[in-house]
Scaffold this motif. Structure first.
Motif, PDB file in Angstrom:
ATOM      1  N   LYS A  16       0.837  -1.188   0.000  1.00 47.53           N
ATOM      2  CA  LYS A  16       0.000   0.000   0.000  1.00 47.53           C
ATOM      3  C   LYS A  16       0.875   1.241   0.000  1.00 47.53           C
ATOM      4  O   LYS A  16       2.003   1.232   0.489  1.00 47.53           O
ATOM      5  N   GLY A  17       0.328   2.311  -0.550  1.00 49.69           N
ATOM      6  CA  GLY A  17       1.046   3.571  -0.554  1.00 49.69           C
ATOM      7  C   GLY A  17       2.151   3.605  -1.586  1.00 49.69           C
ATOM      8  O   GLY A  17       2.181   2.817  -2.529  1.00 49.69           O
ATOM      9  N   LYS A  18       3.120   4.493  -1.366  1.00 47.80           N
ATOM     10  CA  LYS A  18       4.153   4.736  -2.372  1.00 47.80           C
ATOM     11  C   LYS A  18       5.550   4.321  -1.942  1.00 47.80           C
ATOM     12  O   LYS A  18       6.476   4.357  -2.755  1.00 47.80           O
ATOM     13  N   PHE A  19       5.718   3.928  -0.683  1.00 49.22           N
ATOM     14  CA  PHE A  19       7.042   3.516  -0.235  1.00 49.22           C
ATOM     15  C   PHE A  19       7.118   1.992  -0.247  1.00 49.22           C
ATOM     16  O   PHE A  19       6.884   1.321   0.755  1.00 49.22           O
ATOM     17  N   ILE A  20       7.429   1.459  -1.415  1.00 52.23           N
ATOM     18  CA  ILE A  20       7.517   0.017  -1.599  1.00 52.23           C
ATOM     19  C   ILE A  20       8.995  -0.335  -1.786  1.00 52.23           C
ATOM     20  O   ILE A  20       9.630   0.093  -2.753  1.00 52.23           O
ATOM     21  N   HIS A  21       9.538  -1.092  -0.826  1.00 47.96           N
ATOM     22  CA  HIS A  21      10.971  -1.404  -0.856  1.00 47.96           C
ATOM     23  C   HIS A  21      11.172  -2.896  -0.622  1.00 47.96           C
ATOM     24  O   HIS A  21      10.209  -3.668  -0.460  1.00 47.96           O
ATOM     25  N   ASN A 109      15.778  -2.055  -8.919  1.00 46.82           N
ATOM     26  CA  ASN A 109      16.625  -1.054  -8.250  1.00 46.82           C
ATOM     27  C   ASN A 109      16.271  -0.996  -6.760  1.00 46.82           C
ATOM     28  O   ASN A 109      15.677  -0.025  -6.284  1.00 46.82           O
ATOM     29  N   PRO A 110      16.626  -2.028  -5.986  1.00 44.71           N
ATOM     30  CA  PRO A 110      16.242  -2.033  -4.562  1.00 44.71           C
ATOM     31  C   PRO A 110      16.895  -0.924  -3.754  1.00 44.71           C
ATOM     32  O   PRO A 110      16.317  -0.459  -2.762  1.00 44.71           O
ATOM     33  N   ASP A 111      18.094  -0.480  -4.161  1.00 46.16           N
ATOM     34  CA  ASP A 111      18.737   0.628  -3.427  1.00 46.16           C
ATOM     35  C   ASP A 111      17.941   1.915  -3.608  1.00 46.16           C
ATOM     36  O   ASP A 111      17.694   2.656  -2.659  1.00 46.16           O
ATOM     37  N   GLY A 112      17.543   2.198  -4.840  1.00 46.30           N
ATOM     38  CA  GLY A 112      16.725   3.379  -5.103  1.00 46.30           C
ATOM     39  C   GLY A 112      15.384   3.302  -4.420  1.00 46.30           C
ATOM     40  O   GLY A 112      14.833   4.320  -3.984  1.00 46.30           O
ATOM     41  N   ALA A 113      14.831   2.086  -4.308  1.00 48.73           N
ATOM     42  CA  ALA A 113      13.542   1.918  -3.633  1.00 48.73           C
ATOM     43  C   ALA A 113      13.652   2.274  -2.155  1.00 48.73           C
ATOM     44  O   ALA A 113      12.774   2.935  -1.592  1.00 48.73           O
ATOM     45  N   PHE A 114      14.733   1.853  -1.489  1.00 49.44           N
ATOM     46  CA  PHE A 114      14.929   2.186  -0.083  1.00 49.44           C
ATOM     47  C   PHE A 114      15.123   3.681   0.122  1.00 49.44           C
ATOM     48  O   PHE A 114      14.646   4.256   1.096  1.00 49.44           O
ATOM     49  N   ALA A 115      15.852   4.310  -0.799  1.00 50.77           N
ATOM     50  CA  ALA A 115      16.129   5.744  -0.666  1.00 50.77           C
ATOM     51  C   ALA A 115      15.023   6.603  -1.253  1.00 50.77           C
ATOM     52  O   ALA A 115      15.031   7.826  -1.077  1.00 50.77           O
ATOM     53  N   TYR A 116      14.074   5.973  -1.935  1.00 52.37           N
ATOM     54  CA  TYR A 116      13.003   6.643  -2.669  1.00 52.37           C
ATOM     55  C   TYR A 116      13.585   7.674  -3.638  1.00 52.37           C
ATOM     56  O   TYR A 116      13.242   8.857  -3.631  1.00 52.37           O
ATOM     57  N   ILE A 321      10.399  10.832   4.785  1.00 54.91           N
ATOM     58  CA  ILE A 321      10.733  11.283   6.132  1.00 54.91           C
ATOM     59  C   ILE A 321      10.339  10.182   7.108  1.00 54.91           C
ATOM     60  O   ILE A 321       9.167   9.790   7.178  1.00 54.91           O
ATOM     61  N   ASP A 322      11.321   9.664   7.831  1.00 55.69           N
ATOM     62  CA  ASP A 322      11.076   8.647   8.864  1.00 55.69           C
ATOM     63  C   ASP A 322      10.258   7.470   8.319  1.00 55.69           C
ATOM     64  O   ASP A 322       9.311   6.993   8.955  1.00 55.69           O
ATOM     65  N   GLY A 323      10.631   7.013   7.152  1.00 57.85           N
ATOM     66  CA  GLY A 323      10.004   5.822   6.600  1.00 57.85           C
ATOM     67  C   GLY A 323       8.633   6.030   5.987  1.00 57.85           C
ATOM     68  O   GLY A 323       7.951   5.056   5.668  1.00 57.85           O
ATOM     69  N   LYS A 324       8.237   7.283   5.801  1.00 57.15           N
ATOM     70  CA  LYS A 324       6.949   7.576   5.178  1.00 57.15           C
ATOM     71  C   LYS A 324       7.128   8.623   4.090  1.00 57.15           C
ATOM     72  O   LYS A 324       7.985   9.504   4.201  1.00 57.15           O
ATOM     73  N   ILE A 325       6.292   8.517   3.054  1.00 59.87           N
ATOM     74  CA  ILE A 325       6.323   9.503   1.983  1.00 59.87           C
ATOM     75  C   ILE A 325       5.374  10.633   2.348  1.00 59.87           C
ATOM     76  O   ILE A 325       4.186  10.417   2.597  1.00 59.87           O
ATOM     77  N   HIS A 326       5.911  11.852   2.382  1.00 57.84           N
ATOM     78  CA  HIS A 326       5.118  13.039   2.665  1.00 57.84           C
ATOM     79  C   HIS A 326       4.978  13.858   1.385  1.00 57.84           C
ATOM     80  O   HIS A 326       5.947  14.048   0.641  1.00 57.84           O
ATOM     81  N   PHE A 327       3.772  14.342   1.143  1.00 53.63           N
ATOM     82  CA  PHE A 327       3.490  15.170  -0.023  1.00 53.63           C
ATOM     83  C   PHE A 327       3.552  16.639   0.410  1.00 53.63           C
ATOM     84  O   PHE A 327       2.720  17.085   1.214  1.00 53.63           O
ATOM     85  N   ILE A 328       4.518  17.368  -0.115  1.00 55.21           N
ATOM     86  CA  ILE A 328       4.732  18.759   0.255  1.00 55.21           C
ATOM     87  C   ILE A 328       4.370  19.636  -0.943  1.00 55.21           C
ATOM     88  O   ILE A 328       5.008  19.542  -2.007  1.00 55.21           O
TER      89      ILE A 328
END
Length: 384
Positions: A16-21, A109-116, A321-328
């Motif tokens: 769920k969501g956008k932070f898939i790693h 690209n698992p590294d890019g996924a972790f770093a978003y 930020i802290d493991g969550k994607i924030h929309f700014i």
């Protein structure tokens, strides 16, 4: 067959969501080992494992990969939804597995996924590394392509919310491209094979998202993966998961990726009329950059002691930020918005803009402000 219902029924609840790693998909891959052939096939720059999922025993071979860009996870979600569908014994699932052999890399690209991030850990865009093949992730994909000898490639991506479909005031929820194989962007037999499949997917999607399927720009760049594989005589299709109304988490868009994948594997491609297929493909509206996330119209400002009425726009930046994607929401354009639309639009009725005691918006600032010191907007959205 209601493809949208199938997509909903097979939704993978753990994505769920956008932070898939990698830590999110590893348990899912483990659970699928009882039904599919799952293998670790290499490592990323930071030594994270890269896996392939092999499904089916059919003659036609398709190589597909997702999250080449680490911050583009929607197609990964859609791919796992499709894995759920293929893991059952329904007649349609069995037909697909008998006709095709699918070799899927759910996270290249698992590294890019972790770093978003779009790039890998060496700050290289893998989708611009196909020709040089300088990165371990691209070397792996190139090796798979050489050894597997696919009949088709599916290159699975996300696209930004800025894209709409030309001629319609609608977001480009899904876009496709049959990449060019030369600078002239000619159409040969290889490219036309991809076009036939794109037309099938477009027809299926029009039932659910009419006029929201776009055709991606086909500028040629041999460094791009799809262009490179097309030059190697492998029909390749670019998938772009885009914005659906109000769906910033892209939980609806993933369903349309599922529908695209399913429809691409149904039926056959024989006895097609090439001229008709090309005409149908070219009728798919091109992507155009016409959207902002927010547009504010009829805003009063004071510029050098002079009152003016302007429009301005804001666009979300996605920040981990802290493991969550924030929309700014950031102010991105001021005035000259006649050719643009907003996914959300506000008529500000000539009320006076105020932010940090300034009576005019500033590019690059967060879209948090007041109108007449009464109506408040926080991070783009009206709250009072």
């Amino acid at each position: 067959m209601d493809s949208l219902q199938l997509a909903t029924d097979n939704l993978e609840p753990n994505l769920k969501g956008k932070f898939i790693h990698l830590d999110v998909i590893l348990p899912l891959l483990e659970s699928l080992k009882s039904v599919f052939e799952i293998t670790e096939i290499g490592k990323s720059v930071l030594n994270r494992p890269i896996h392939q999922v092999k499904i089916g025993t059919g003659k036609t071979k398709i190589l597909m990969w997702s999250q080449m860009h680490g911050n583009e996870p929607t197609t990964t979600k859609g791919l796992f939804d499709f894995f759920n569908f293929l893991s059952n014994d329904s007649e349609v699932a069995q037909q697909i597995k008998n006709k095709y052999t699918l070799l899927c890399i759910p996270m290249l690209n698992p590294d890019g996924a972790f770093a978003y991030t779009r790039e890998n850990a060496n700050s290289v865009d893998l989708n611009r590394d196909a020709y040089l093949s300088s990165q371990p992730e691209m070397k792996l994909l190139r090796t798979l392509h050489k050894d597997f000898k696919p009949d088709l490639c599916y290159n699975l991506h996300d696209q930004r919310t800025i894209f709409g479909t030309e001629g319609f005031n609608l977001p480009a929820t899904i876009s496709f491209l049959a990449p060019a194989y030369n600078e002239s962007r000619d159409y040969n037999e290889v490219r036309l094979k991809a076009i036939v499949i794109i037309n099938k997917m477009n027809k299926a999607l029009q039932e659910y998202i009419p006029n929201q399927v776009g055709r991606f720009d086909d500028s040629y760049n041999v460094n791009c993966t799809g262009d490179f594989f097309t030059t190697q005589n492998t029909p390749t299709i670019l998938f772009e998961a885009g914005h659906f109304q109000g769906d910033y988490a892209r939980e609806e868009s993933r369903k349309f990726i599922f529908i695209a994948l399913l429809s691409s594997l149904l039926g056959n491609y024989e006895n097609v009329i090439v001229d008709n297929e090309l005409d149908d493909y070219l009728r798919i509206p091109q992507n155009n950059k016409r959207f902002f996330d927010f547009i504010y119209k009829n805003v009063k400002i004071i510029d050098n002691s002079v009152e003016k009425i302007i429009n301005f726009a804001a666009q979300y930046q996605e920040v981990l930020i802290d493991g969550k994607i924030h929309f700014i929401a950031i102010i991105s354009k001021i005035s000259d918005l006649e050719d643009y639309s907003g996914h959300v639009e506000y008529d500000c009725e000539a009320l006076l803009f105020n932010s940090d005691r300034k009576c005019f918006p500033e590019l690059g600032k967060k879209a948090t402000f007041e109108l007449n010191n009464l109506t408040k907007f926080n991070n783009g959205l009206k709250i009072i």
